[in-house]
Design a protein around this motif. Structure first.
Motif, PDB file in Angstrom:
ATOM      1  N   GLY A  17       0.784  -1.118   0.186  1.00  0.00           N
ATOM      2  CA  GLY A  17      -0.027   0.172  -0.042  1.00  0.00           C
ATOM      3  C   GLY A  17       0.888   1.443  -0.015  1.00  0.00           C
ATOM      4  O   GLY A  17       2.064   1.235   0.385  1.00  0.00           O
ATOM      5  N   THR A  18       0.208   2.179  -0.347  1.00  0.00           N
ATOM      6  CA  THR A  18       0.778   3.649  -0.472  1.00  0.00           C
ATOM      7  C   THR A  18       0.578   4.543   0.506  1.00  0.00           C
ATOM      8  O   THR A  18      -0.790   4.628   0.678  1.00  0.00           O
ATOM      9  N   LEU A  19       1.486   5.172   1.417  1.00  0.00           N
ATOM     10  CA  LEU A  19       0.768   6.041   2.404  1.00  0.00           C
ATOM     11  C   LEU A  19       0.744   7.421   1.678  1.00  0.00           C
ATOM     12  O   LEU A  19       1.798   8.092   1.238  1.00  0.00           O
ATOM     13  N   VAL A  20      -0.500   7.893   1.513  1.00  0.00           N
ATOM     14  CA  VAL A  20      -0.825   9.107   0.603  1.00  0.00           C
ATOM     15  C   VAL A  20      -0.499  10.211   1.469  1.00  0.00           C
ATOM     16  O   VAL A  20       0.011  11.341   1.125  1.00  0.00           O
ATOM     17  N   LYS A  21      -1.207  10.335   2.776  1.00  0.00           N
ATOM     18  CA  LYS A  21      -1.063  11.457   3.476  1.00  0.00           C
ATOM     19  C   LYS A  21      -1.115  11.032   5.036  1.00  0.00           C
ATOM     20  O   LYS A  21      -2.077  10.358   5.533  1.00  0.00           O
ATOM     21  N   TRP A  22      -0.106  11.765   5.954  1.00  0.00           N
ATOM     22  CA  TRP A  22      -0.573  11.680   7.475  1.00  0.00           C
ATOM     23  C   TRP A  22      -1.368  12.870   7.714  1.00  0.00           C
ATOM     24  O   TRP A  22      -1.164  13.870   7.391  1.00  0.00           O
ATOM     25  N   HIS A  23      -2.183  12.514   8.943  1.00  0.00           N
ATOM     26  CA  HIS A  23      -3.005  13.544   9.383  1.00  0.00           C
ATOM     27  C   HIS A  23      -2.631  13.775  10.836  1.00  0.00           C
ATOM     28  O   HIS A  23      -3.482  14.643  11.553  1.00  0.00           O
ATOM     29  N   ILE A  24      -1.447  13.294  11.085  1.00  0.00           N
ATOM     30  CA  ILE A  24      -0.708  13.507  12.511  1.00  0.00           C
ATOM     31  C   ILE A  24       0.528  13.900  12.299  1.00  0.00           C
ATOM     32  O   ILE A  24       1.175  13.581  11.053  1.00  0.00           O
ATOM     33  N   GLN A  25       1.174  14.402  13.286  1.00  0.00           N
ATOM     34  CA  GLN A  25       2.754  14.494  13.289  1.00  0.00           C
ATOM     35  C   GLN A  25       3.048  13.955  14.776  1.00  0.00           C
ATOM     36  O   GLN A  25       2.477  13.557  15.883  1.00  0.00           O
ATOM     37  N   GLU A  26       4.391  13.525  14.942  1.00  0.00           N
ATOM     38  CA  GLU A  26       5.243  13.191  15.962  1.00  0.00           C
ATOM     39  C   GLU A  26       4.866  14.233  17.065  1.00  0.00           C
ATOM     40  O   GLU A  26       5.060  15.315  16.950  1.00  0.00           O
ATOM     41  N   GLY A  27       4.464  13.746  18.267  1.00  0.00           N
ATOM     42  CA  GLY A  27       4.210  14.643  19.349  1.00  0.00           C
ATOM     43  C   GLY A  27       2.720  14.884  19.653  1.00  0.00           C
ATOM     44  O   GLY A  27       2.485  15.464  20.545  1.00  0.00           O
ATOM     45  N   ASN A  28       1.940  14.637  18.475  1.00  0.00           N
ATOM     46  CA  ASN A  28       0.419  15.056  18.767  1.00  0.00           C
ATOM     47  C   ASN A  28      -0.244  14.067  19.528  1.00  0.00           C
ATOM     48  O   ASN A  28       0.256  13.041  19.571  1.00  0.00           O
ATOM     49  N   ARG A  29      -1.292  14.389  20.206  1.00  0.00           N
ATOM     50  CA  ARG A  29      -2.329  13.648  20.939  1.00  0.00           C
ATOM     51  C   ARG A  29      -3.380  13.258  20.073  1.00  0.00           C
ATOM     52  O   ARG A  29      -3.763  14.004  19.326  1.00  0.00           O
ATOM     53  N   VAL A  30      -3.783  11.880  19.911  1.00  0.00           N
ATOM     54  CA  VAL A  30      -5.021  11.526  19.152  1.00  0.00           C
ATOM     55  C   VAL A  30      -6.048  10.939  20.094  1.00  0.00           C
ATOM     56  O   VAL A  30      -5.973  10.380  21.177  1.00  0.00           O
ATOM     57  N   ALA A  31      -7.237  11.155  19.844  1.00  0.00           N
ATOM     58  CA  ALA A  31      -8.387  10.501  20.468  1.00  0.00           C
ATOM     59  C   ALA A  31      -9.101   9.508  19.606  1.00  0.00           C
ATOM     60  O   ALA A  31      -8.874   9.547  18.154  1.00  0.00           O
ATOM     61  N   PRO A  32      -9.840   8.617  20.039  1.00  0.00           N
ATOM     62  CA  PRO A  32     -10.368   7.615  19.087  1.00  0.00           C
ATOM     63  C   PRO A  32     -11.209   8.188  18.085  1.00  0.00           C
ATOM     64  O   PRO A  32     -12.195   9.226  18.399  1.00  0.00           O
ATOM     65  N   GLY A  33     -11.264   7.838  16.761  1.00  0.00           N
ATOM     66  CA  GLY A  33     -11.866   8.267  15.784  1.00  0.00           C
ATOM     67  C   GLY A  33     -11.279   9.369  15.146  1.00  0.00           C
ATOM     68  O   GLY A  33     -11.640   9.812  13.966  1.00  0.00           O
ATOM     69  N   ASP A  34      -9.985   9.857  15.638  1.00  0.00           N
ATOM     70  CA  ASP A  34      -9.348  10.961  14.957  1.00  0.00           C
ATOM     71  C   ASP A  34      -8.754  10.260  13.550  1.00  0.00           C
ATOM     72  O   ASP A  34      -8.297   9.046  13.720  1.00  0.00           O
ATOM     73  N   LEU A  35      -8.682  10.984  12.492  1.00  0.00           N
ATOM     74  CA  LEU A  35      -8.245  10.830  11.182  1.00  0.00           C
ATOM     75  C   LEU A  35      -6.792  10.635  11.235  1.00  0.00           C
ATOM     76  O   LEU A  35      -6.008  11.536  11.942  1.00  0.00           O
ATOM     77  N   VAL A  36      -6.062   9.418  10.941  1.00  0.00           N
ATOM     78  CA  VAL A  36      -4.512   9.248  11.273  1.00  0.00           C
ATOM     79  C   VAL A  36      -3.825   9.314   9.844  1.00  0.00           C
ATOM     80  O   VAL A  36      -2.865  10.061   9.823  1.00  0.00           O
ATOM     81  N   ALA A  37      -4.509   8.647   9.016  1.00  0.00           N
ATOM     82  CA  ALA A  37      -3.659   8.561   7.461  1.00  0.00           C
ATOM     83  C   ALA A  37      -4.602   8.249   6.547  1.00  0.00           C
ATOM     84  O   ALA A  37      -5.733   7.417   6.695  1.00  0.00           O
ATOM     85  N   GLU A  38      -4.127   8.414   5.314  1.00  0.00           N
ATOM     86  CA  GLU A  38      -4.825   7.826   4.077  1.00  0.00           C
ATOM     87  C   GLU A  38      -4.067   7.050   3.359  1.00  0.00           C
ATOM     88  O   GLU A  38      -2.837   7.177   3.041  1.00  0.00           O
ATOM     89  N   HIS A 209       3.198  26.487   4.358  1.00  0.00           N
ATOM     90  CA  HIS A 209       2.927  27.020   5.782  1.00  0.00           C
ATOM     91  C   HIS A 209       1.861  26.354   6.292  1.00  0.00           C
ATOM     92  O   HIS A 209       1.770  26.036   7.782  1.00  0.00           O
ATOM     93  N   GLN A 210       0.802  25.913   5.538  1.00  0.00           N
ATOM     94  CA  GLN A 210      -0.241  25.159   6.112  1.00  0.00           C
ATOM     95  C   GLN A 210      -0.007  23.417   6.588  1.00  0.00           C
ATOM     96  O   GLN A 210      -0.893  22.782   6.793  1.00  0.00           O
ATOM     97  N   GLY A 211       1.081  23.141   5.903  1.00  0.00           N
ATOM     98  CA  GLY A 211       0.996  21.726   5.865  1.00  0.00           C
ATOM     99  C   GLY A 211       0.462  20.862   4.821  1.00  0.00           C
ATOM    100  O   GLY A 211       0.143  19.640   5.212  1.00  0.00           O
ATOM    101  N   HIS A 212       0.141  21.486   3.705  1.00  0.00           N
ATOM    102  CA  HIS A 212      -0.859  20.886   2.796  1.00  0.00           C
ATOM    103  C   HIS A 212       0.104  20.461   1.406  1.00  0.00           C
ATOM    104  O   HIS A 212      -0.774  20.172   0.391  1.00  0.00           O
ATOM    105  N   LEU A 213       1.370  20.741   1.337  1.00  0.00           N
ATOM    106  CA  LEU A 213       2.212  20.144   0.209  1.00  0.00           C
ATOM    107  C   LEU A 213       2.008  18.834   0.226  1.00  0.00           C
ATOM    108  O   LEU A 213       1.958  17.909   0.885  1.00  0.00           O
TER     109      LEU A 213
END
Length: 306
Positions: A17-38, A209-213
């Protein structure tokens, strides 16, 4: 306790599989149901959500990377958050820093750098930019594009032990953000006008700057411009991004005493550009000729509007 997120098998035929996009960064906190990756399976894109709360310890796979089923993608620490906890401001990504460090070490150890500097009178650029609404950096980018057309050997890549001239100009520009340093690319920009270059550069800088590249927007650079003028740096030498032939370092504009053709002193806004070049591809004369052309465009910037 640690939760490991691996590349899952989403259908019977899936091998990678191909990791298309991360929706988290190292050091972030996540909660159940948070989008992690595509994840792209080859036939569809799957959205991966966090199953438990925790802190992201490490991201092991870069965006755009294709890996086999079972490969470790990320590690999340399920330890609870401490009790006056506040959300941290976005910091520089450890992953981005590691990638940059690896590339820079490779460059410095394998590429025989040499450096050439020129001083440029920016009087006309400063006067013109106010009337047409573009930045000094836009003029530098446009001057580089025009100069690369006249000196196509500078637009080469070192591939399999030889220099290969590239058919299109893909101009990378360094953008410093809170997350780290990114190099978005103005792809196939040889036909863009000054205004077109300005609009595309602004769009890419905003996305950085928005992290959307996207990975595609940072790939394929054939020449790089790195500008530290806004930080007050007079001049510096940048490190070449492999496999490119050169990188142009742009300093700040400052008033300097100059002597005109009649021997009379005056003050002019001067800019210093330093070309870092790969001596396997370019000689000193190549670098000097290229910089002389860049200088000619910036000292007669009206030629860049056409």
């Amino acid at each position: 306790m640690l939760t490991r997120i691996a590349m899952a098998r989403f259908d019977d035929h899936m091998q990678e599989g191909t990791l298309v996009k991360w929706h988290i960064q190292e050091g972030n906190r996540v909660a159940p149901g948070d989008l992690v990756a595509e994840i792209n399976t080859g036939s569809e894109t799957i959205r991966i959500e966090a199953s438990e709360a925790g802190e992201v310890v490490v991201l092991k796979v870069a965006e755009g990377e294709t890996v086999p089923v079972g490969t470790l993608l990320a590690v999340i620490d399920r330890a609870p958050a401490p009790a006056e906890a506040v959300t941290a401001k976005p910091g520089k990504s450890v992953k981005v820093r590691r990638i940059i460090a690896r590339k820079m070490v490779e460059s410095w150890q394998t590429i025989p750098h040499f450096f050439v500097t020129v001083a440029i009178d920016m009087t006309d650029v400063i006067g013109l930019r106010k009337s047409i609404g573009v930045t000094v950096n836009d003029f530098v980018l446009a001057a580089c594009v025009c100069s690369l057309k006249e000196h196509p050997w500078v637009n080469s890549l070192w591939i399999d032990g030889e220099a290969v001239e590239q058919p299109v100009i893909n101009l990378a520009m360094a953008v410093a953000t809170d997350r780290g340093l990114y190099y978005p690319v103005l792809a196939d920009c040889g036909g863009l006008t000054l205004g077109g270059i300005s609009r595309k550069a602004a769009e890419l800088a905003t996305k950085a700057h928005q992290g959307h590249l996207t990975q595609a927007e940072m790939a394929g650079g054939t020449f790089t411009v790195s500008n530290m003028g806004m930080l007050g740096v007079e001049s510096f030498s940048a490190i070449i991004t492999p496999p490119q032939a050169a990188v142009l370092a742009v300093g700040t504009i400052r008033g300097e005493v100059v002597v005109n053709d009649n021997g009379e002193p005056g003050v002019a806004p001067m800019l210093r550009l330093t070309l870092s070049a790969d001596h396997r591809i370019l000689d000193g004369a190549d670098a000097a000729d290229f910089l002389a052309t860049v200088k000619s465009y910036l000292e007669a910037p009206v030629t860049l509007e056409s």
